[in-house]
Design a protein around this motif. Sequence first.
Motif: not given
Length: 107
Positions: A64-73, A75-76
Amino acid sequence: MIENGMPADGARAARLLLDAVVSQSGDATNDENMRAMTTALSELIGGASAPDAGDVVGASVVCLSWLAGHLALATRRSPEEVVADLREFIDVSTAREGVTGVDRVEE
């Protein structure tokens, strides 16, 4: 044994969880998705060599942390905003039976 900083049983649990994620299809019925997920998770929840709960929880947090971090990047946005959206999805879907996440993917 540690695999890329993650215990081997944690890495195996993460792979099994990811198998469950990709087992879901927006084109399948709820019953078909449930059968596919049950099959994907069978080793995780009932296998003789199932990882322990700590490995499963740790694997879940890492994924979840990896996915949230990548999605945040991508989608800015901040990881906190991404997690807030996930919390909202959980709140909305709690009342809806059969929601798998595939139903609500938005572009």
